[in-house]
Design an enzyme around this catalytic site. Structure first.
Site, mmCIF file in Angstrom:
data_model
loop_
_atom_site.group_PDB
_atom_site.id
_atom_site.type_symbol
_atom_site.label_atom_id
_atom_site.label_comp_id
_atom_site.label_asym_id
_atom_site.label_seq_id
_atom_site.Cartn_x
_atom_site.Cartn_y
_atom_site.Cartn_z
ATOM 1 N N LYS A 1 -2.181 0.764 11.455
ATOM 2 C CA LYS A 1 -2.696 0.801 10.087
ATOM 3 C C LYS A 1 -2.933 -0.615 9.595
ATOM 4 C CE LYS A 1 -1.469 2.981 5.628
ATOM 5 N NZ LYS A 1 -0.467 3.857 4.971
ATOM 6 N N SER B 1 -2.030 7.958 3.060
ATOM 7 C CA SER B 1 -2.958 6.830 3.147
ATOM 8 C C SER B 1 -3.172 6.313 4.561
ATOM 9 C CB SER B 1 -2.445 5.691 2.267
ATOM 10 O OG SER B 1 -1.201 5.199 2.751
ATOM 11 N N SER C 1 2.382 9.576 3.223
ATOM 12 C CA SER C 1 1.281 8.900 3.911
ATOM 13 C C SER C 1 1.330 8.971 5.433
ATOM 14 C CB SER C 1 1.212 7.433 3.471
ATOM 15 O OG SER C 1 0.782 7.358 2.128
#
Length: 478
Positions: free
Chosen positions: A84, A162, A186
């Site tokens: 990420k 996310s 997330s």
């Protein structure tokens, strides 16, 4: 370039490692193949933030050299993965998914990535995310520098947030595994929406040094993989104390699922209302089958419910307050207006106005929640609930509106387990368990702090008798 079958791109860590050791292909050949696939297909899903070709091939060559000399570092050696884009890589852009930080470069590499590099894993790319990990809240799936991350199972649907790109890339076979982060949902949400296995570790088990801060008291870094076993192998590497992270628990993790108590001794709490009322109608059949599968493993199923607290309100206030404090300079500079989502801009500004007494009250309630959840876990060893009550949203749907017009169920059950678990820093394992409207759905197992081996042991056995984690989306040909 060596030609690979689709089976390679959807293989587990242990499967790829075995083939590398048998010299069926080299780590360099594997890295080149995954790099080409990520470069070509990643943008189709808006999943790619940055390709790391040069450094990846250097890492792969080192892995080949060490394997040739029988200097083996473990099952992750030579395995391509992604991270990420809130985890820093020295000398490379780390945008946090947000336009104001496009081109931002750090001189240090995140601890979790450094540990993976030392074991020989090959980082091939930074993966897309919701801007600032959703700090301030957001209304649209398009709240990202790279646009809405599309679900490989249906590109009219969202990959979840996310850690959007991490989930989409694993699901589409663009990386073997990925790192994501969770403050509230997330890792769990995108793992469930994309049909992959995700692990949210206990708060403090994995260092956050080098990761963007959203909520200092709730942020966690964890693996997003093809299987529970893969999650355990990755967690073993990235876990451990770190003086550079003030929230570090100072604990390591050794993946040993065979050391947990026999399943017949495990008490698994569940709430019928979660599966019969809160779950969307199309998802109920496979959710109920997943419950029966768990029961068939031999565990003791026991009805349970959460203590009566305003979990979501408390989690929201803490995250909003800490998130706005983390991005105070961005807000003060006016560059917050460059974010893609108007609701997020307003939310970050509003977070600076939360009175200290409200934040402190929320933290006091949080402490009571942690105490009462400890009592609940004296009666059960694990809790199980739907990871999300239905499949992925359409990317055109606002995320802050109810998904259904059905009346709200009267029985609370474990419906707020996501907020409760994150407030208490509890680990969770997401297991694909079926489909609804042609899209993946998943259950989540939640345990006591540092009970990851128990979660992974149950998850591994669940995946030995099901094949949902082996299902593949209709990925376009390269």
């Amino acid at each position: 370039m060596t030609s690979f079958s689709e089976d390679v791109y959807f293989a587990t860590v242990t499967e790829l490692n075995a083939r590398l050791l048998k010299k069926e292909f080299s780590a360099t050949e594997l890295a080149r193949a995954f790099l080409a696939r990520l470069e070509k297909l990643g943008p189709r899903y808006n999943a790619l933030a940055l390709l790391l070709r040069r450094s990846a091939l250097e890492q792969a060559k080192r892995a080949d050299d060490e394997i040739k000399r029988h200097r083996l570092r473990g099952p992750l050696q030579g395995i391509p993965f992604g991270a990420k884009d809130l985890l820093s890589v020295a000398g490379q852009p780390t945008s946090w998914g947000a336009r104001p930080y496009a081109g931002q470069v750090f001189t240090h590499t995140a601890t979790a990535l450094h540990k993976l590099e030392r074991t020989g894993a090959v980082l091939i790319g930074k993966l897309a995310m919701i801007e600032l990990a959703g700090g301030g809240g957001y209304r649209w799936a398009a709240a990202s520098l790279t646009g809405p991350c599309l679900n490989p199972w249906d590109t009219t649907r969202w990959a979840g947030g996310s850690s959007s790109g991490s989930a989409a890339a694993v699901a589409a076979g663009l990386v073997c595994f990925a790192l994501g982060s969770e403050t509230w949902g997330s890792i769990v949400t995108p793992s469930a929406y994309c049909g992959i296995t995700g692990l949210r570790p206990t708060y403090g088990l994995v260092s956050r040094y080098g990761a963007m801060a959203l909520s200092w008291t709730m942020d966690k870094i964890g693996p997003m993989c093809r299987s529970a076993e893969d999650c355990g192998l990755v967690l073993k590497v990235i876990a451990g104390g770190d003086w550079q992270d003030p929230g570090s628990a100072g604990k390591s993790f050794y993946y040993a699922p065979d050391t947990v108590p026999p399943l017949k001794e495990l008490r698994v709490g569940f709430a019928p209302a979660d599966f019969e009322e809160w779950a969307e109608p199309a998802a109920r059949p496979d959710f109920l089958k997943a419950l029966e599968t768990l029961r068939g493993l031999g565990v003791q199923m026991k009805e349970a419910s959460l203590p009566d607290y305003p979990y979501s309100a408390v989690a929201s206030l803490i995250i909003d307050t800490e998130g706005s404090a983390a991005f105070e300079d961005l807000i003060a500079s006016g560059k917050v207006e460059e974010l893609a989502d108007a609701k997020q801009i307003a939310g970050l500004k509003a977070g600076l106005d939360v009175p200290a007494k409200d934040y402190l009250r929320a933290m006091r309630i949080r402490r009571l929640i942690q105490q009462d959840l400890r009592k609940l876990f004296a009666e059960v060893d694990l809790l199980v609930s739907p990871a999300r009550f239905g499949p992925a949203n359409k990317i055109t749907e606002p995320l802050d509106r109810p998904r259904t017009e059905r009346p709200r169920p009267q029985r609370r059950g474990l419906s707020e387990l996501g907020a409760a678990g994150n407030l208490a820093g509890l680990p969770a394992l997401v297991l694909p368990c079926g489909f609804a409207d042609g899209l993946p759905i998943a259950i989540q197992l939640v345990g006591r702090p540092f009970s990851e081996n128990t979660l992974l042991a149950v998850g591994r056995l669940f995946q030995q008798v099901t094949d949902w984690h082996r299902r593949r989306p209709p990925v376009p040909s390269e």
